[in-house]
Design a protein around this motif. Structure first.
Motif, PDB file in Angstrom:
ATOM      1  N   GLN A 455      66.585  31.336  85.985  1.00 19.36           N
ATOM      2  CA  GLN A 455      66.983  29.942  86.103  1.00 19.36           C
ATOM      3  C   GLN A 455      68.059  29.639  85.054  1.00 19.36           C
ATOM      4  O   GLN A 455      67.995  30.135  83.931  1.00 19.36           O
ATOM      5  N   THR A 471      65.762  23.140  83.185  1.00 20.34           N
ATOM      6  CA  THR A 471      66.465  24.060  84.073  1.00 20.34           C
ATOM      7  C   THR A 471      67.235  23.288  85.144  1.00 20.34           C
ATOM      8  O   THR A 471      66.892  22.154  85.494  1.00 20.34           O
ATOM      9  N   HIS A 475      61.680  25.302  88.705  1.00 17.01           N
ATOM     10  CA  HIS A 475      61.353  26.673  88.280  1.00 17.01           C
ATOM     11  C   HIS A 475      60.136  27.249  88.993  1.00 17.01           C
ATOM     12  O   HIS A 475      59.979  28.463  89.049  1.00 17.01           O
ATOM     13  N   THR A 506      61.273  20.773  86.501  1.00 21.05           N
ATOM     14  CA  THR A 506      62.491  21.353  85.935  1.00 21.05           C
ATOM     15  C   THR A 506      62.452  21.442  84.413  1.00 21.05           C
ATOM     16  O   THR A 506      63.492  21.629  83.783  1.00 21.05           O
TER      17      THR A 506
END
Length: 710
Positions: A455, A471, A475, A506
């Protein structure tokens, strides 16, 4: 047709009654017009009597026909003249002699309805029916099914089922039977017997289901019967199941068998509810777009599927259907056995769960065969009482675990003599109790642990739990996963492996991390995988005699052999060599003994001098002699309250090891580069501590760790 207009029984002048049937016609038991021209009706009596049995349990016809009709249409226009009169029906249709033909007789007192296959009424005749000989085996061609598959044969097949009020066999010859409506069997044992299962649609028996959102076959309270030697495939199905069982009043289904069958291109495959003693042998499923290929129960306690057995079968939702589960055992599915069965593609392989609010699934046994190429978890145990996997190959080839046992799985699970490899995260992720893993090869897992599956990091900041990572895309990871960061700019101290606590889809925190430098830009993060991951809720787990590490085939990105957060684990006699980061990552203490690749401490030589420490020899407080066995000393921990000194081990008054070790007020532990062997096999060896170069030393605390040698 008036009786005086029926075909003559006279023989042609150049033929005799002894003329034989052509070989092929005799073999098939059919009579063509050419054969009739040879035999005439006089010879017909002999020919019919000589016909072989069509199938096991059906006797040859030993009757003589007094006339011939070419089709059912002609038969319905031909009243009988006397009770018991017989005719030879050439075929169901005039242009298909041999198809659906046979001997019929006139029942002068009969009034039952025409059923298109066994009973035929004559137009304008209220009393009297043409009937086929009574039998427990029906040929579907008797009902006018041609095998062309171009018209809806549902009504004809349902009539054949209804014609077996006490049960029997419906023989379906080669060709395609098209069903656009559900076929229902209620209470009686009916066997649907084909001429062979083949994925070549031009051969064997093909049942084409075009039932839309409805089921193909429904078995209600059936005791006995089943399917054999046929293929069932769907056409644009949008719901239902190819085969479904259900209760009929208080009666469930019992003793149903399916053998040598193939099922493909369906929505759902088989839904078993209220089913006891169901056996599948040499059956194949492939290409399903619904919720699952096979569902066992899924309703309540009284709809349980138990026991169910799969022998030498293959279940595959299909490569194009990554969201379809293969086998789901839900609620009261019990005593489910798989022998030499392959479960492939689709999403989850076997999923034990309980969405019914009733009793738990139980007694799952899987031996031989295995799992491969799915998009979910091959073995997902969320709820259940007992599961055993013996001599099984379990591989995921995706981002998930090969085996996952959830925290509410209340029973026991055993994995023995199996290969568990090639998944995206952990070989086994264990969060429940009473789990045994023994004699297995567990390796080459964590295949997603690579920058190719990383990621992109878009944010790094300090948090209460450590360091928060954001990210660019979701994820899909979980708390307690371990991740590796790479290419982080500025805060380069984060370029390592960390456990995480998930915050959102995220974002997550690196547990225990801290920012020593400001993040400037960039960074990738990917999830690691281990051979066995033990969660904090796992208990009474025994892991013995396994090889956990890199295997000869595939890519080995498995980080640790075992990652442990449980305090109730026994791991003994395992080979943990060949893991990328190390054999064992411990977040909690557990019993870990006799494992290859892991430094093991079986005992400690301890000594404590609370007062002044001077040069000399001191006895250990817990072990004076090594007697009857060899040991080797591998590490030493020590500290002083004040001052300094040197220490070393002595055996029978002689220095053991190559050098003395310093002790200071700092607590130190040293792994000895050259372990010290002490052999008390032949005679006891006295162990003591030698102190030298003591300078204002006091309050010495010391331990020598040792391993027992065989």
């Amino acid at each position: 047709m008036p009786s005086d207009q029926r075909p003559s029984s006279a023989l042609p002048a150049d033929e005799s009654p002894s003329s034989a049937l052509p070989a092929e016609e005799s073999r098939r038991g059919l009579l063509s017009r050419r054969a009739l021209s040879v035999l005439g009706v006089t010879g017909l009596a002999t020919a019919v009597a000589a016909q072989p049995a069509h199938a096991a349990g059906k006797k040859p016809l030993e009757v003589a026909a007094s006339g011939v009709v070419t089709s059912v249409a002609d038969l319905r226009a031909t009243p009988g003249t006397a009770d018991g009169e017989q005719l030879l029906l050439l075929g169901y249709y005039a242009d298909r002699p041999g198809l659906g033909g046979g001997v019929v007789h006139w029942d002068a007192d009969a009034t039952e309805p025409d059923d298109d296959g066994l009973v035929f009424a004559v137009a304008g005749t209220a009393t009297g029916r043409w009937k086929r000989p009574q039998s427990n085996e029906i040929e579907l061609s008797w009902y006018g099914v041609t095998g062309a598959g171009t018209t809806n044969d549902s009504g004809r097949l349902q009539k054949a089922v209804n014609a077996l009020p006490g049960g029997g066999t419906i023989t379906i010859g080669p060709g395609v039977v098209r069903l656009e409506n559900t076929i229902t069997v209620t209470r009686v044992p009916v066997i649907f017997a084909g001429a062979g299962a083949s994925d070549e649609f031009s051969s064997g028996t093909q049942i084409l289901l075009a039932t839309g959102a409805a089921d193909g076959f429904v078995l209600s309270g059936v005791h006995g019967g089943g399917f054999r030697d046929l293929q069932m495939h769907g056409e644009n199905l949008t719901g239902g199941a190819m085969i479904r069982t259900q209760r009929e009043g208080e009666m469930g289904n019992y003793l149903i068998s399916l053998s040598d069958c193939r099922f493909m291109d369906g929505y759902n495959g088989v839904i078993l509810r209220s089913a006891n003693t169901v056996r599948f042998r040499n059956c194949v499923w492939n290409g399903f777009t619904g919720q699952q290929v096979i569902l066992l129960n899924g309703q309540n306690d009284v709809s349980r599927a138990d026991p169910v057995e799969f022998v030498q079968c293959a279940v595959a939702a299909g490569t194009a259907n990554p969201g379809v589960d293969n086998v789901v055992i839900d609620g009261q599915g019990g005593s489910i056995k798989f022998i030499a069965t392959a479960i492939l593609f689709g999403r989850h392989g076997i999923w034990m769960r309980n969405t019914t609010g009733a009793g738990l699934p139980k007694f799952l046994y899987f031996e031989g065969g295995g799992f491969e190429n799915g998009h979910g978890v091959p073995v997902l145990l969320e709820a259940g009482a007992q599961a055993q996997f013996i001599n099984t190959y379990i591989s995921a080839d995706n981002a998930e675990d090969a085996v996952r046992v959830g925290p509410v799985f209340t029973g026991s699970a055993t994995f023995a003599n199996s290969v568990i490899r090639g998944c995206g995260r952990h070989g086994l992720d264990l969060a429940s109790s009473r789990i045994t893993v023994t004699g297995c090869l567990i390796g080459n897992n964590g295949r997603m642990a690579h920058p190719s599956f990383a990621q992109q990091i878009t944010g790094i900041a300090a948090s209460a739990a450590g360091v928060r990572i954001t990210t660019a895309a979701p994820h899909t990871w979980e708390t307690d996963d371990r991740v590796t960061l790479q290419e982080v700019g500025g805060a380069t101290e984060l370029n390592a492996a960390w456990p995480i606590a998930v915050v959102s889809a995220t974002s997550f925190d690196l547990v225990g991390a801290s920012l020593a430098h400001a993040w400037t830009s960039g960074g990738l993060v990917f999830r690691n995988g281990s051979g066995i991951n033990l969660r904090s809720t796992a208990s009474r787990v025994v892991i013995t005699g396994n090889v956990i590490g890199g295997l000869a085939d595939g890519v080995n990105r498995q980080e640790y052999g075992i990652v442990n957060r449980s305090t109730d684990v026994l791991a003994a006699s395992n080979d943990l060599t060949g893991n990328n980061a190390g054999p064992y990552q411990a977040y909690a203490a557990a019993r870990f003994t006799g494992n290859k690749g892991v430094e093991q401490t079986d005992g400690w030589l301890t000594l404590r001098i609370p007062s002044a420490v001077t040069d000399g020899v001191y006895d250990f407080t817990d072990l004076l002699y090594v007697d009857g066995r060899p040991i080797r000393v591998t590490r030493v921990a020590r500290s002083l309250a004040a001052g300094t000194c040197n220490v070393r081990l002595e055996a029978n008054g002689t220095p053991a090891g190559t050098a003395s070790i310093d002790a200071t007020t700092t607590v130190q532990t040293t792994k000895l580069a050259a372990p010290i062997p002490i052999d008390g096999t032949s005679a006891p060896v006295r162990l003591q501590l030698r102190v030298s170069n003591a300078t204002a030393a006091s309050g010495l605390t010391l331990q020598f760790g040792y391993q027992i040698q065989s």
